[in-house]
Design a protein around this motif. Structure first.
Motif, PDB file in Angstrom:
ATOM      1  N   SER B 101       0.827  -1.203   0.000  1.00 30.26           N
ATOM      2  CA  SER B 101       0.000   0.000   0.000  1.00 30.26           C
ATOM      3  C   SER B 101       0.862   1.255   0.000  1.00 30.26           C
ATOM      4  O   SER B 101       0.564   2.231  -0.696  1.00 30.26           O
ATOM      5  CB  SER B 101      -0.925   0.020   1.228  1.00 30.26           C
ATOM      6  OG  SER B 101      -1.798  -1.070   1.179  1.00 30.26           O
ATOM      7  N   GLY B 104       2.434   1.525  -3.428  1.00 31.15           N
ATOM      8  CA  GLY B 104       1.402   1.892  -4.395  1.00 31.15           C
ATOM      9  C   GLY B 104       1.013   3.359  -4.280  1.00 31.15           C
ATOM     10  O   GLY B 104       0.836   4.041  -5.282  1.00 31.15           O
ATOM     11  N   GLU B 115       5.677   5.301 -12.606  1.00 27.32           N
ATOM     12  CA  GLU B 115       4.507   4.447 -12.687  1.00 27.32           C
ATOM     13  C   GLU B 115       4.615   3.488 -13.881  1.00 27.32           C
ATOM     14  O   GLU B 115       4.208   2.332 -13.793  1.00 27.32           O
ATOM     15  CB  GLU B 115       3.262   5.322 -12.807  1.00 27.32           C
ATOM     16  CG  GLU B 115       2.006   4.563 -12.528  1.00 27.32           C
ATOM     17  CD  GLU B 115       0.815   5.482 -12.347  1.00 27.32           C
ATOM     18  OE1 GLU B 115       0.870   6.627 -12.836  1.00 27.32           O
ATOM     19  OE2 GLU B 115      -0.156   5.050 -11.743  1.00 27.32           O
ATOM     20  N   ALA B 161       0.029  -3.057  -4.165  1.00 23.69           N
ATOM     21  CA  ALA B 161       0.608  -1.846  -4.757  1.00 23.69           C
ATOM     22  C   ALA B 161      -0.157  -1.455  -6.013  1.00 23.69           C
ATOM     23  O   ALA B 161      -0.437  -0.280  -6.251  1.00 23.69           O
ATOM     24  CB  ALA B 161       2.082  -2.063  -5.069  1.00 23.69           C
ATOM     25  N   ARG B 162      -0.542  -2.464  -6.802  1.00 24.76           N
ATOM     26  CA  ARG B 162      -1.256  -2.159  -8.036  1.00 24.76           C
ATOM     27  C   ARG B 162      -2.632  -1.568  -7.742  1.00 24.76           C
ATOM     28  O   ARG B 162      -3.046  -0.582  -8.340  1.00 24.76           O
ATOM     29  CB  ARG B 162      -1.397  -3.430  -8.873  1.00 24.76           C
ATOM     30  CG  ARG B 162      -1.959  -3.168 -10.246  1.00 24.76           C
ATOM     31  CD  ARG B 162      -1.970  -4.396 -11.078  1.00 24.76           C
ATOM     32  NE  ARG B 162      -2.750  -5.456 -10.411  1.00 24.76           N
ATOM     33  CZ  ARG B 162      -3.249  -6.494 -11.048  1.00 24.76           C
ATOM     34  NH1 ARG B 162      -3.038  -6.642 -12.318  1.00 24.76           N
ATOM     35  NH2 ARG B 162      -3.945  -7.406 -10.396  1.00 24.76           N
ATOM     36  N   SER B 165      -2.128   2.021  -6.192  1.00 25.36           N
ATOM     37  CA  SER B 165      -1.598   3.041  -7.104  1.00 25.36           C
ATOM     38  C   SER B 165      -2.660   3.460  -8.115  1.00 25.36           C
ATOM     39  O   SER B 165      -2.791   4.643  -8.433  1.00 25.36           O
ATOM     40  CB  SER B 165      -0.344   2.538  -7.821  1.00 25.36           C
ATOM     41  OG  SER B 165      -0.673   1.581  -8.787  1.00 25.36           O
TER      42      SER B 165
END
Lengths: 339, 282
Positions: B101, B104, B115, B161-162, B165
């Protein structure tokens, strides 16, 4: 001598580039870009209300965002109190952010849905060290009173308020840091007309009491006339006319300003006309016309307008317009004598 | 309009119905946690005690889940396995959730080429078969729970993270983020105080799913002998214990399997309930 302007915008241009596409790379073309601001010149004086008007897409909001440094201009610079705001050091920048506050158009997205009114206001107060910790609750009550919200609004979240109330929370947030300048970007255009009046009157009242300088960006001419000392008319990312309000509304000196004023619906049926003052649509901001930006729609365009872009030049006391027809809209001498 | 304060409409005070999924999640996960923390209160027998007089007995009032080939009470073993399996659910996912998190949020906020590069890293990790990768890592590091947590952590943070983000990228364009920048707030404050609370919901919901997946993975590795080691009671290990007698003593494998299903269901319900509770009011 005239006093130094509080904010001066000098030749500011802003482009928004599209990502480079494969054909761009193959042909070596530079990627397409929206020309949002084209060489804007503007001054804002201490204590005044400057109205900025223009059609949708004319760059009003981009200009507002450049004024508070949410966007960096590609060319030109913005001075605040004589200082170029792009060169501010971090501490100075924080001070600048405190002194110049923006109020946003959309009351629904401009408040963090996860923060209560108290959290929003106390964050502003504590980050900028406006009050001792112990004095913050009292100041929050005071701020809510200032924007005419009940004190028990503090514990509530944005979704519990109406659009007009949210806009007043936005104003309270801006006022929390005791700014000198408020940039109001379409402050009331998302609100019902009845609520608009409340919010506008609140703004005028606050301006008088707190000696604020206000830049009021809007597309509603009547509203701008009602509250502004001076008005700047924008077309395709350029200021085409800037003048004291009454002078502009009495005798616009740029064909576009005249078209804009004539397009506003007339309340008096006897004075209604069916003549369209400007032809056609706004040109594509990706591909601006050569010469004067208004030449595609201007009923008075001649050869020079196709070749040369006019600059702002003097038309009267503090009245500037960017048009080759320097006599356009000039009141006949008799009216001047009558004044 | 008078200058007085405008009252707030009473309809603003609306109450949200308690989601049924929340009730289910609290019951199932509450019971699971109780069993995990205090297995001895609920287990009728010592889960490791051999009883050669009661080998491979089917379900009965004395042994509701039957006994295994050493005469161990299966009910007690399933209950004691709650401790390890709930531990797997929490330990294997918390680290990836927190780390993923944060990464991201930073990636989504910075945007641009950071990114773009991050997106390719994520693609590379996701296209690699998860279980195969974890097995490979555990094989190198050696079997055991600690190495399993490491192996899961290496891969699993990418999913969080994906999710975060993508959500931060949406949130940072909203006016309230600009308002925070216009107030002169620092990046750290904007990311973690303004954007992340509005962007974390999908990751929290996925965390619940992921806890169920972690139990499945832990059981799979336990079954393969790469996770929890016998004689520890762990559902995958228990299922593996029973696999040789599946035709004659089904209960040895089936009851641990049912425990996995019920716990997984509890986490799924919790995910649905959290998605409801954390929904943003606009």
């Amino acid at each position: 001598m005239r006093e130094m302007p509080l904010i001066s915008v000098e030749g500011v241009s802003k482009r928004f580039r599209f990502p480079r596409t494969a054909p761009d790379i193959l042909t070596g073309r530079s990627p397409a870009a929206v020309h949002a601001l084209n060489n804007v010149d503007l001054e804002v004086h201490r204590g005044e209300t400057l109205g900025v008007v223009g059609e949708s897409g004319c760059g009003k909001s981009t200009l507002a965002r450049c004024l508070v440094r949410l966007l960096e201009p590609d060319e030109g610079l913005v001075r605040f109190d004589g200082q170029d705001i792009s060169l501010l050091r971090p501490a100075e920048r924080r001070a600048f952010n405190r002194r110049v506050q923006m109020i946003f158009q959309d009351p629904y997205s401009s408040l963090n849905p996860r923060m209560s009114v108290r959290q929003v206001l106390s964050e502003a107060l504590s980050v900028h060290a406006m009050r001792q910790k112990a004095d913050i609750p009292a100041r929050i009550t005071e701020l809510l009173g200032l924007v005419r919200l009940p004190a028990d609004a503090a514990g509530r979240y944005p979704h519990e308020f109406s659009g007009g109330q949210r806009q007043r929370i936005g104003i309270a947030r801006a006022l929390a840091v005791e700014p000198e300048v408020l940039i109001a970007d379409e402050l009331v255009s998302a609100l019902d007309v009845s609520v608009q009046a409340q919010v506008i009157n609140l703004l005028l009242d606050l301006q008088e009491r707190l000696k604020l300088t206000v830049v009021f960006v809007a597309h509603d001419l009547r509203l701008v006339r009602h509250i502004s000392h001076r008005v700047a008319v924008m077309y395709l990312g350029k200021v085409v006319e800037i003048s004291p309000t009454e002078a502009l509304f009495a005798a616009p000196r740029h064909p576009y300003s005249k078209a804009l004023l004539d397009a506003a619906p007339e309340l008096d049926p006897a004075r209604r006309t069916c003549v369209a003052a400007a032809r056609g649509e706004l040109p594509n901001p990706l591909d601006l016309p050569a010469g004067c930006l208004f030449n595609t729609r201007c009923p008075f365009a001649f050869e020079r307008c196709l070749a040369e872009r006019p600059h702002l030049s003097n038309r009267g006391p503090a009245h500037l317009a960017a048009c080759h027809l320097t006599d356009f809209g000039k009141p006949p001498p008799a009216t001047i004598a009558a004044q | 309009m008078s200058a007085g304060a405008v009252p707030i409409a009473p309809s603003a005070k609306r109450r949200r119905a308690l989601p049924g999924t929340l009730v289910g999640a609290v019951i199932v996960l509450g019971a699971s946690l109780a069993l995990a923390f205090f297995p001895s209160l609920f287990a009728p027998y010592d889960p490791t005690a051999f009883d050669y007089n009661a080998i491979m007995q089917g379900p009965s009032w004395v042994h509701p889940f039957g006994t295994d080939n050493f005469g161990r009470n299966m009910l007690s073993r399933v209950i004691h396995a709650y401790r390890i399996d709930m531990q797997i659910a929490v330990f294997a996912t918390t680290g990836p959730f927190v780390f993923g998190s944060i990464v991201g949020a930073l990636v989504g906020y910075v945007g641009g080429w950071v990114e773009a590069v991050f997106g390719r890293v994520v693609d590379a990790v996701i296209t690699f078969p998860f279980l195969v990768l974890v097995i490979a890592i555990v094989s190198v590091l050696g079997p055991g729970l600690r190495n399993m947590y490491i192996a899961v952590g290496v891969v699993d943070w990418v999913f969080y993270a994906r999710l975060v983000s993508a959500e931060v990228r949406i949130q940072r364009r909203l006016d309230y983020a600009d308002a925070a920048r216009g107030m002169g707030y620092g990046h750290t404050r904007i990311i973690f105080r303004h954007l992340l609370p509005n962007a974390i919901t999908p990751a929290v919901v996925y965390l619940m799913t992921d806890m169920a997946l972690a139990i499945l993975l832990g059981s799979s590795l336990g079954y393969l002998g790469l996770g929890a080691q016998p004689p520890a009671a762990e559902w995958g290990v228990l299922i593996a214990d029973g696999k040789n007698f599946m035709t004659t003593a089904w209960w040895v494998s089936v009851f641990p399997g049912i425990a996995i299903v019920i716990t997984g269901l509890g986490f799924s319900l919790a995910g649905d309930a959290l998605a409801d509770l954390l929904r943003v009011n606009r």
